[in-house]
Every structure is written in structure tokens, then in C-alpha cells.
Design a protein around this motif. Sequence first.
Motif, PDB file in Angstrom:
ATOM      1  N   MET A  65       0.840  -1.197   0.000  1.00  0.00           N
ATOM      2  CA  MET A  65       0.000   0.000   0.000  1.00  0.00           C
ATOM      3  C   MET A  65       0.874   1.246   0.000  1.00  0.00           C
ATOM      4  SD  MET A  65      -1.274   0.260   3.973  1.00  0.00           S
ATOM      5  CE  MET A  65      -1.680   2.012   3.819  1.00  0.00           C
ATOM      6  N   ASP A  66       0.299   2.316  -0.495  1.00  0.00           N
ATOM      7  CA  ASP A  66       0.910   3.631  -0.391  1.00  0.00           C
ATOM      8  C   ASP A  66       0.765   4.085   1.057  1.00  0.00           C
ATOM      9  OD1 ASP A  66       1.585   6.304  -0.482  1.00  0.00           O
ATOM     10  OD2 ASP A  66      -0.073   6.907  -1.767  1.00  0.00           O
ATOM     11  N   GLU A  67       1.892   4.288   1.734  1.00  0.00           N
ATOM     12  CA  GLU A  67       1.845   4.616   3.156  1.00  0.00           C
ATOM     13  C   GLU A  67       1.052   5.887   3.441  1.00  0.00           C
ATOM     14  OE1 GLU A  67       4.828   3.677   6.736  1.00  0.00           O
ATOM     15  OE2 GLU A  67       5.703   4.724   5.030  1.00  0.00           O
ATOM     16  N   LYS A  68       1.039   6.832   2.491  1.00  0.00           N
ATOM     17  CA  LYS A  68       0.270   8.058   2.665  1.00  0.00           C
ATOM     18  C   LYS A  68      -1.162   7.917   2.159  1.00  0.00           C
ATOM     19  CE  LYS A  68       4.264  11.170   2.426  1.00  0.00           C
ATOM     20  NZ  LYS A  68       4.877  12.325   1.708  1.00  0.00           N
ATOM     21  N   GLU A  69      -1.456   6.745   1.593  1.00  0.00           N
ATOM     22  CA  GLU A  69      -2.811   6.435   1.118  1.00  0.00           C
ATOM     23  C   GLU A  69      -3.299   7.451   0.086  1.00  0.00           C
ATOM     24  OE1 GLU A  69      -5.320   5.995   4.536  1.00  0.00           O
ATOM     25  OE2 GLU A  69      -3.898   4.671   5.554  1.00  0.00           O
ATOM     26  N   GLU A  70      -2.379   7.875  -0.775  1.00  0.00           N
ATOM     27  CA  GLU A  70      -2.698   8.932  -1.734  1.00  0.00           C
ATOM     28  C   GLU A  70      -2.913   8.411  -3.158  1.00  0.00           C
ATOM     29  OE1 GLU A  70      -0.336  12.613   0.463  1.00  0.00           O
ATOM     30  OE2 GLU A  70       0.505  11.705  -1.341  1.00  0.00           O
ATOM     31  N   GLY A  71      -2.482   7.202  -3.445  1.00  0.00           N
ATOM     32  CA  GLY A  71      -2.627   6.736  -4.816  1.00  0.00           C
ATOM     33  C   GLY A  71      -2.447   5.235  -4.937  1.00  0.00           C
ATOM     34  N   PRO A  72      -2.847   4.672  -6.091  1.00  0.00           N
ATOM     35  CA  PRO A  72      -2.805   3.215  -6.294  1.00  0.00           C
ATOM     36  C   PRO A  72      -1.439   2.715  -6.739  1.00  0.00           C
ATOM     37  CG  PRO A  72      -3.811   4.275  -8.185  1.00  0.00           C
ATOM     38  CD  PRO A  72      -3.518   5.374  -7.193  1.00  0.00           C
ATOM     39  N   SER A  73      -0.443   2.867  -5.881  1.00  0.00           N
ATOM     40  CA  SER A  73       0.909   2.426  -6.216  1.00  0.00           C
ATOM     41  C   SER A  73       1.210   1.031  -5.670  1.00  0.00           C
ATOM     42  CB  SER A  73       1.940   3.415  -5.662  1.00  0.00           C
ATOM     43  OG  SER A  73       1.864   3.487  -4.245  1.00  0.00           O
ATOM     44  N   GLY A  74       0.265   0.436  -4.961  1.00  0.00           N
ATOM     45  CA  GLY A  74       0.485  -0.877  -4.372  1.00  0.00           C
ATOM     46  C   GLY A  74       0.102  -2.018  -5.299  1.00  0.00           C
ATOM     47  N   ARG A  87       3.770 -10.955  -8.991  1.00  0.00           N
ATOM     48  CA  ARG A  87       2.804  -9.885  -8.774  1.00  0.00           C
ATOM     49  C   ARG A  87       1.517 -10.268  -9.498  1.00  0.00           C
ATOM     50  NH1 ARG A  87       4.442  -3.943 -10.659  1.00  0.00           N
ATOM     51  NH2 ARG A  87       4.333  -5.019 -12.660  1.00  0.00           N
ATOM     52  N   VAL A  88       0.394 -10.221  -8.776  1.00  0.00           N
ATOM     53  CA  VAL A  88      -0.863 -10.718  -9.329  1.00  0.00           C
ATOM     54  C   VAL A  88      -1.821  -9.586  -9.689  1.00  0.00           C
ATOM     55  CG1 VAL A  88      -2.830 -12.244  -8.924  1.00  0.00           C
ATOM     56  CG2 VAL A  88      -0.583 -12.827  -7.986  1.00  0.00           C
ATOM     57  N   LEU A  89      -1.938  -8.581  -8.807  1.00  0.00           N
ATOM     58  CA  LEU A  89      -2.801  -7.437  -9.062  1.00  0.00           C
ATOM     59  C   LEU A  89      -1.999  -6.151  -8.913  1.00  0.00           C
ATOM     60  CD1 LEU A  89      -6.000  -8.429  -6.998  1.00  0.00           C
ATOM     61  CD2 LEU A  89      -5.639  -8.716  -9.462  1.00  0.00           C
ATOM     62  N   THR A  90      -2.339  -5.151  -9.699  1.00  0.00           N
ATOM     63  CA  THR A  90      -1.681  -3.845  -9.609  1.00  0.00           C
ATOM     64  C   THR A  90      -2.724  -2.761  -9.352  1.00  0.00           C
ATOM     65  OG1 THR A  90      -1.846  -3.558 -12.010  1.00  0.00           O
ATOM     66  CG2 THR A  90       0.179  -4.560 -11.154  1.00  0.00           C
ATOM     67  N   ASP A  91      -2.252  -1.516  -9.255  1.00  0.00           N
ATOM     68  CA  ASP A  91      -3.129  -0.353  -9.042  1.00  0.00           C
ATOM     69  C   ASP A  91      -3.947  -0.482  -7.757  1.00  0.00           C
ATOM     70  OD1 ASP A  91      -2.267   0.815 -11.462  1.00  0.00           O
ATOM     71  OD2 ASP A  91      -3.711  -0.383 -12.586  1.00  0.00           O
ATOM     72  N   VAL A  92      -3.285  -0.937  -6.706  1.00  0.00           N
ATOM     73  CA  VAL A  92      -3.900  -1.106  -5.389  1.00  0.00           C
ATOM     74  C   VAL A  92      -3.478   0.057  -4.497  1.00  0.00           C
ATOM     75  CG1 VAL A  92      -3.935  -2.552  -3.318  1.00  0.00           C
ATOM     76  CG2 VAL A  92      -3.962  -3.615  -5.596  1.00  0.00           C
ATOM     77  N   THR A  93      -4.416   0.607  -3.736  1.00  0.00           N
ATOM     78  CA  THR A  93      -4.082   1.703  -2.822  1.00  0.00           C
ATOM     79  C   THR A  93      -3.824   1.198  -1.405  1.00  0.00           C
ATOM     80  OG1 THR A  93      -5.384   3.248  -4.146  1.00  0.00           O
ATOM     81  CG2 THR A  93      -4.828   3.939  -1.911  1.00  0.00           C
ATOM     82  N   ILE A  94      -4.756   0.423  -0.832  1.00  0.00           N
ATOM     83  CA  ILE A  94      -4.560  -0.140   0.517  1.00  0.00           C
ATOM     84  C   ILE A  94      -4.940  -1.616   0.460  1.00  0.00           C
ATOM     85  CG2 ILE A  94      -5.096   0.014   2.971  1.00  0.00           C
ATOM     86  CD1 ILE A  94      -5.988   2.865   2.560  1.00  0.00           C
TER      87      ILE A  94
END
Length: 240
Positions: A65-74, A87-94
Motif C-alpha cells: 500500500m501507499d503509506e500516505k494512502e494517496e494513490g494506487p501504487s500498491g 505480482r498478481v494485481l496492480t493499481d492497489v491503494t490499501i
Amino acid sequence: MTQEVGAFVPARTGGFICAMREGFYRYDPVSQAAAPIVEIETHLPGNRFNDGKCDAAGRFWAGTMDEKEEGPSGALYCLEADLGCRRVLTDVTISNGLAWSADNRTMYYIDSTTREVVAFDYDLGTGSLTAPRTAVRFGDDEGLPDGMAIDREGMLWIAIWGGGKVIRCNPATGARLQTVLVDASHVTSCAFGGERLDELYITTARQGLSERQLADEPHAGGVFRFKTATQGYATVPFGG
């Protein structure tokens, strides 16, 4: 260990497998040594691992997850029993809760900011996901879905961050079946335990609470126990 641990599971060969800030590690609780298995997302220093769980084949699924919860970088990753990682899924935020149906033909997954539990067709033999669809949808006023567990009736128990509760839901219809109120607003996850696996252990957090809120929630950050009328499943250890 000096790194922050997002999730950890027991290994069939002993010790634990941990999803830590910089990747997957093998941890020996006796020596307290953590040995790296694979580094993840070293190019994204603002990301960290969050929730994780093993499927029935002993694969360790864990997401970042994006530690700042600002974007889907996880992303959602799968560590195979042979220590291969994909890696199975992309564009995850939390990245958060995971659960599998009793027949292992469905996997449930939560990216908290979507306010949804997504169901996938699941192939236990290959660990592949197909046919994503919404199983449960939460409104803007309900809080964010976080970690979850599944019981032997196939119902999901979903922790609600900011909602002070765990909700039991039917993933086939999205219906809310039961609400367990918790004396802490930030409910993070839940798991079944006890001799008969009919006790729901519920974790909570203090993160983001003001001093006044903490005074009103003295048990925030604690673990709660709720006796259920149904049974759940024991944790699956890592390894084939």
C-alpha cells in the motif's frame, strides 16, 4: 527485527514467513534473525506491506500500500511454496483482507479505498485469479473495509476501519447478517481461534486518533474476543 511487519504466517518448516517493508523474509523467533527471501518495490520507498494470508496450498498472499494512502501504487503478491514470487494485481491503494471459500474455487479480496470486497474465480492448482466481481459494497458512511475472515457457512466477517465494528456478510448477496460492535473505532482485522474455532479475535489500532479520541477509546489498539455461533478455520501455514 527492525523493519515494520505488515503480515506474517507460520512456516511448516518452522519459524515464520514475514511480509516486511522491503519484501518477504524468513524469521527465526529463537535467534530473532530475519533472512531476506525476495525484495519487493525497492523503487517505491513510500510503499509498505499490509495484510496477508496463506491459501490452502500454502502460498503466502500479501499486498502493499501507499503509506500516505494517496494513490494506487500498491500491488498484491503471491509467494509460492518454492519461494518464487509473482505480482498478481496492480493499481492497489490499501491492500487488505483475504479469504477463500471452503471449496477453494473463490478468493475474496479487499482494497480498502474501493469500499468493496471483490470475488475472483480461483484455481488452487495454479493460484490464478479470473472473473472479478463485486461481492459486498460499503457506503461512504459505513467506514472502510479492512481485514476479514470466513466462517464454515461461507459468510465473511469484515473489520470496518473507522466504523467500530465487524460485519458478517453474505458474499453471494451482499446482505449484512450480523454486526459486532467494538469499543474502538479503528477495527483492523479478525481471525477465528479457540479450541472449537468459534471465537473471533478482533484487532484494533490507535493510529490517527487524537488525544481526545484516545481518552474516549481507552481500549483502542487492543485485541477483542467475540464468541460466535458458527465456526471458522485455522490459519494455514506457509509451504507446500
